[in-house]
Design a protein around this motif. Structure first.
Motif, PDB file in Angstrom:
ATOM      1  N   VAL A 159      13.120  -8.981   4.160  1.00  0.00           N
ATOM      2  CA  VAL A 159      12.979  -7.631   3.613  1.00  0.00           C
ATOM      3  C   VAL A 159      13.532  -6.623   4.615  1.00  0.00           C
ATOM      4  N   SER A 160      14.445  -5.784   4.140  1.00  0.00           N
ATOM      5  CA  SER A 160      15.192  -4.929   5.067  1.00  0.00           C
ATOM      6  C   SER A 160      14.851  -3.450   4.951  1.00  0.00           C
ATOM      7  N   VAL A 161      13.765  -3.080   4.283  1.00  0.00           N
ATOM      8  CA  VAL A 161      13.387  -1.671   4.230  1.00  0.00           C
ATOM      9  C   VAL A 161      12.707  -1.271   5.531  1.00  0.00           C
ATOM     10  N   GLY A 162      12.572   0.037   5.735  1.00  0.00           N
ATOM     11  CA  GLY A 162      12.065   0.518   7.012  1.00  0.00           C
ATOM     12  C   GLY A 162      10.603   0.230   7.251  1.00  0.00           C
ATOM     13  N   SER A 163       9.757   0.413   6.243  1.00  0.00           N
ATOM     14  CA  SER A 163       8.315   0.261   6.421  1.00  0.00           C
ATOM     15  C   SER A 163       7.816  -0.927   5.607  1.00  0.00           C
ATOM     16  N   VAL A 164       7.220  -1.912   6.280  1.00  0.00           N
ATOM     17  CA  VAL A 164       6.683  -3.105   5.638  1.00  0.00           C
ATOM     18  C   VAL A 164       5.281  -3.337   6.187  1.00  0.00           C
ATOM     19  N   LYS A 165       4.316  -3.600   5.296  1.00  0.00           N
ATOM     20  CA  LYS A 165       2.930  -3.817   5.699  1.00  0.00           C
ATOM     21  C   LYS A 165       2.442  -5.148   5.157  1.00  0.00           C
ATOM     22  N   GLU A 166       1.514  -5.749   5.891  1.00  0.00           N
ATOM     23  CA  GLU A 166       0.818  -6.939   5.413  1.00  0.00           C
ATOM     24  C   GLU A 166      -0.580  -6.536   4.948  1.00  0.00           C
ATOM     25  N   VAL A 167      -0.988  -7.064   3.797  1.00  0.00           N
ATOM     26  CA  VAL A 167      -2.330  -6.787   3.280  1.00  0.00           C
ATOM     27  C   VAL A 167      -2.978  -8.100   2.873  1.00  0.00           C
ATOM     28  N   SER A 168      -4.291  -8.083   2.874  1.00  0.00           N
ATOM     29  CA  SER A 168      -5.030  -9.298   2.523  1.00  0.00           C
ATOM     30  C   SER A 168      -6.081  -9.062   1.448  1.00  0.00           C
ATOM     31  N   THR A 169      -6.206  -7.821   0.969  1.00  0.00           N
ATOM     32  CA  THR A 169      -7.210  -7.530  -0.063  1.00  0.00           C
ATOM     33  C   THR A 169      -6.536  -6.908  -1.285  1.00  0.00           C
TER      34      THR A 169
END
Length: 515
Positions: free
Chosen positions: A99-109
């Motif tokens: 994934v090449s976008v600027g902002s990437v987050k990991e979530v678990s819920t």
């Protein structure tokens, strides 16, 4: 928030399942099967052994960003086999390599995923993984930056805020290009989850005011915030007052100037109107153009504003008091002229004034609510026809029409609409007192208004500062009644405990070079 409440909130969150189908069904159910929810299941060369899903809300995302920076890399790139061994390593690999976008987050819920999707991010799920990726893809159609609609100036910047809070913050960033400009964003509204940003200049603003702003915002518990007026009523010091204790504006240069003076700004997503605090009574008589024109011209215009504000509040009341109780104060020729005009008028001066003022307020409101193509024309024609007809029919005198017209024009001189609206309401109260007690009623009303103004506070700052109380070393003239030259404005005008009250080094004008 206490430790116990934090624990209870965390326990209420729903963890994502390892099954992609379960997660997709849960998201589809939580959105109620909304037609704008897009769920795309596919397989990718990046992880050929696992099924992936891309989920987003159409209309609030940029389709080009999703296709070019998210979907295309997922469909084309191939990961080494060891990166697919565990679910956590797979998600981390997609985040780092695909994934090449600027902002990437990991979530678990599930709750986190739903909230970020509502903010304009797209969700990437992988079968067998209890984690998910969120990629920034906000977009959609919105109003572009345009000229200000309500606070116009002849000289100065013409652009105004828009409804997108990110665009508004970026405009301020382009004006104040300093890392000391701090921005903190909060989410307010249990249903709308509106972004509310607090902006201040670190090292200049009073830290106690910033903390108090955070405290008041954190105490808001409401289902939705649609405009900054919602926030204004929650955080203002005094609710039961006609005078505004926060200033609002749609001009970026006004917000930037306020930040440089040590004030705190509040922006709400979905509205082009920003709030500023602390504020004083005299700040509402200042136009941004005052600081772009020559100081002598600006000072003259500012004095006219004060005079026009006094006229808009007192002129009808003075007319009522003089014609009803104090005729001896008028020259004989003028008194005879007014008496001749009122010879056929069946109403006393108070009823006549109330009738005309109410009619004008109705015309003003009708002009605002009518379609733009016919609103101004109807307002002008209505005012001329009604005024002339009322005089010819003997319902009101010609002098009263002149008084009401000049009062209305004086009200439009104010650069801030909410302060102008305050004078319109106070005017009716003073008119009633003048109709009952004459000049004595006017003096009682003014005394009550002044005492009330002296009791107001805006985030702890006296509303009548620097006049009452007098700011030490500031002088009564500084940024209140007149504007001094820029090279003489050494200190910041706010009556705050600023960490850096000095604006520039000295008050000495650079000497002109002689040839």
């Amino acid at each position: 928030m206490t430790k116990t409440s934090q624990t209870s909130n965390q326990s209420a969150l729903t963890p994502l399942s390892r099954s992609l189908q379960v997660n997709a069904h849960a998201i589809h159910t939580r959105f109620g099967g909304s037609s704008d929810l897009v769920i795309r299941l596919f397989r990718s060369d990046a992880a050929p052994e696992r099924q992936l899903a891309l989920i987003y809300i159409a209309g609030i995302v940029d389709a080009d960003v999703i296709n070019d920076s998210v979907l295309a890399p997922l469909m084309s790139m191939k990961l080494p086999s060891y990166m697919e061994e565990t679910e956590n390593l797979l998600i981390e690999s997609l985040r780092a390599c695909v994934v090449s976008v600027g902002s990437v987050k990991e979530v678990s819920t599930l709750e986190e995923a739903l909230q970020y999707m509502a903010d304009g991010m797209c969700l990437i799920l992988a079968d067998g993984s209890p984690l998910a990726l969120l990629a920034e893809a906000g977009g959609g159609k919105d109003r572009s930056v345009d000229v200000t609609q309500t606070q116009t100036v002849i000289r100065g910047p013409q652009r105004g805020f828009v409804e997108d809070i990110g665009t508004n913050i970026s405009i301020i960033r382009r004006i104040i290009r300093s890392p000391n400009l701090h921005v903190q964003t909060h989410k307010i509204g249990s249903q709308t989850h509106s972004n509310v940003a607090v902006l201040y200049l670190h090292g200049v603003a009073d830290e106690s005011v910033v903390k108090e702003m955070y405290r008041r915002l954190a105490a808001i518990d409401i289902d939705g915030v649609l405009e900054s007026g919602y926030i204004e009523e929650f955080i203002q010091d005094e609710s039961f007052t006609l005078f505004p204790t926060l200033m609002n504006t749609e001009r970026p240069d006004t917000v930037a100037a306020a930040l440089l003076e040590g004030r705190v700004a509040v922006m709400v997503d979905g509205t082009p109107i920003a709030l500023m605090a602390p504020i004083t009574f005299f700040s509402f008589f200042q136009s941004p153009e005052d600081f772009y024109q020559r100081f002598d011209i600006s000072s003259f215009v500012r004095v006219i504003r004060y005079a026009a504000y006094i006229v808009s509040m007192l002129l009808p009341s003075l007319y009522i008091a003089v014609t009803t109780f104090h005729q001896e104060m008028l020259p004989t020729t003028l008194l005879i002229s007014l008496a001749a005009q009122r010879e056929g008028v069946p109403f006393p001066g108070l009823v006549e004034a109330l009738l005309m003022e109410t009619t004008f307020e109705v015309l003003r409101e009708a002009g605002l609510r009518m379609p733009r193509a016919i609103g101004p024309a109807i307002s002008i024609v209505g005012a001329l026809v009604l005024g002339q007809s009322a005089v010819q029919a003997g319902i009101v005198s010609a002098g009263m029409v002149i008084i009401v017209s000049f009062t209305a024009i004086s009200n439009f001189v104010m650069p801030e609409f909410n302060m102008a609206a305050t004078s319109r309401i106070i005017r009716f109260g003073i008119m009633l007192m003048a109709g009952m007690l004459g000049f004595f009623g006017i003096f009682i009303s003014l005394l009550f208004v002044l005492v009330h103004l002296a009791s107001l506070r805006s985030f702890g700052v006296p509303y009548m500062s620097p006049i009452a109380p007098t700011a030490k070393g500031s002088g009564l003239w500084r940024d209140a009644f007149i504007r001094i030259p820029w090279w003489a404005i050494v200190m910041r005008p706010m009556d705050l405990k600023l960490r850096n009250p000095r604006r520039q080094r000295s008050a000495r004008k650079p000497p002109a070079q002689r040839h």
